[in-house]
Write a protein that holds these residues in place. Structure first.
Motif, PDB file in Angstrom:
ATOM      1  N   GLN A  41       0.830  -1.200   0.000  1.00  0.00           N
ATOM      2  CA  GLN A  41       0.000   0.000   0.000  1.00  0.00           C
ATOM      3  C   GLN A  41       0.869   1.256   0.000  1.00  0.00           C
ATOM      4  O   GLN A  41       2.034   1.236   0.409  1.00  0.00           O
ATOM      5  CB  GLN A  41      -0.900   0.024   1.243  1.00  0.00           C
ATOM      6  N   LYS A  42       0.280   2.357  -0.448  1.00  0.00           N
ATOM      7  CA  LYS A  42       0.928   3.657  -0.358  1.00  0.00           C
ATOM      8  C   LYS A  42      -0.153   4.736  -0.309  1.00  0.00           C
ATOM      9  O   LYS A  42      -1.336   4.463  -0.591  1.00  0.00           O
ATOM     10  CB  LYS A  42       1.867   3.904  -1.529  1.00  0.00           C
ATOM     11  N   THR A  47      -5.056   9.402   0.433  1.00  0.00           N
ATOM     12  CA  THR A  47      -5.805   8.160   0.649  1.00  0.00           C
ATOM     13  C   THR A  47      -4.863   6.965   0.553  1.00  0.00           C
ATOM     14  O   THR A  47      -4.043   6.883  -0.366  1.00  0.00           O
ATOM     15  CB  THR A  47      -6.924   8.001  -0.397  1.00  0.00           C
ATOM     16  N   LEU A  48      -4.987   6.044   1.500  1.00  0.00           N
ATOM     17  CA  LEU A  48      -4.175   4.833   1.481  1.00  0.00           C
ATOM     18  C   LEU A  48      -4.781   3.855   0.485  1.00  0.00           C
ATOM     19  O   LEU A  48      -5.939   3.459   0.617  1.00  0.00           O
ATOM     20  CB  LEU A  48      -4.124   4.200   2.872  1.00  0.00           C
ATOM     21  N   ILE A  49      -4.002   3.479  -0.525  1.00  0.00           N
ATOM     22  CA  ILE A  49      -4.513   2.599  -1.576  1.00  0.00           C
ATOM     23  C   ILE A  49      -3.676   1.319  -1.672  1.00  0.00           C
ATOM     24  O   ILE A  49      -2.510   1.297  -1.281  1.00  0.00           O
ATOM     25  CB  ILE A  49      -4.518   3.305  -2.950  1.00  0.00           C
TER      26      ILE A  49
END
Length: 233
Positions: A41-42, A47-49
């Protein structure tokens, strides 16, 4: 058969050429994990995607990939089957391969990370932060004891100690970032560790950044953040 050999070689060359080349590869092991899903994730636009994922069903190693414009922070998230879990390992990645080896029981705490120079510097910084956190816990205990006996003098002294400790932490972060002005870690620390500090301290970091770091993801974000805070004043 001889006529087929050139065709087979040509097909192999085309296949290799079409194989996607990934900027970042994250691989490793999670000891004792039998079943679950790991996510890479990043943060994108606050927003964490999820950028990649892999289901673990007994295999020892996981491999995840991502595009990468410039070095940045990623998260390795474990969602174990039939368990409400929020396990995340934070790491600073650069192009190439990052290796992460950990255990199921202490997923985030036992992680051994090998990869970028930014990660090495981040670990150096976090070790110092542990010392500040230990001192902060001592002050919390002192405050609790002082309030228990209603010692106003000690309460006031302890409050000043809190303020001095916070200032020391911020100054250490500024100095650490300036010293590492050629690393993407510098603007990242400004944005995540001392974002509420005096603007002059953020400016000190921003002005010290090398041109390459200024043009990185976190360098651009820091410049934008400082300008926003100045406009709000």
């Amino acid at each position: 058969m001889r006529n087929l050999i050139p065709i087979i070689i040509a097909l192999l060359i085309v296949s290799c050429a079409n194989e996607k080349q990934h900027d970042l590869t994250v691989k490793g092991t999670i000891k004792d994990l039998k079943k679950g899903t790991v996510y890479l994730q990043k943060v994108e636009d606050s927003t964490l995607i999820n950028v990649d994922s892999m289901t673990i069903t007994g295999q020892k190693e996981f491999i995840l990939h991502s595009d990468l414009e410039s070095p940045e922070v990623f998260y390795l998230h474990l969602n174990k089957t039939n368990e409400d879990s929020d396990r995340k390992i934070v790491f600073f990645a650069d192009k190439g391969t990052t290796e992460i080896h950990t255990t199921l029981k202490d997923f985030a705490f036992n992680a051994e990370i090998k990869g970028s120079s930014q990660q090495e510097k981040l670990e150096e910084y976090l070790k110092m932060m542990e010392r500040f956190n230990d001192k902060n816990l001592d002050l919390i205990k002192t405050e609790y004891d002082a309030k228990a006996v209603n010692d106003s003098t000690l309460i006031e002294e302890n409050q000043k100690a809190f303020e001095n400790l916070l200032k020391s932490k911020y100054l250490y972060t500024v100095n650490f970032a300036v010293t590492n002005n050629d690393s993407e870690l510098a603007p990242y620390l400004a944005l995540t560790e001392i974002y509420d500090a005096q603007i002059k301290w953020l400016d000190t970091i921003n002005n010290a950044l090398t041109p390459k770091i200024k043009n990185s993801k976190y360098g651009r974000e820091l410049e934008s953040f400082i300008n926003k805070r100045k406009n709000e004043q």
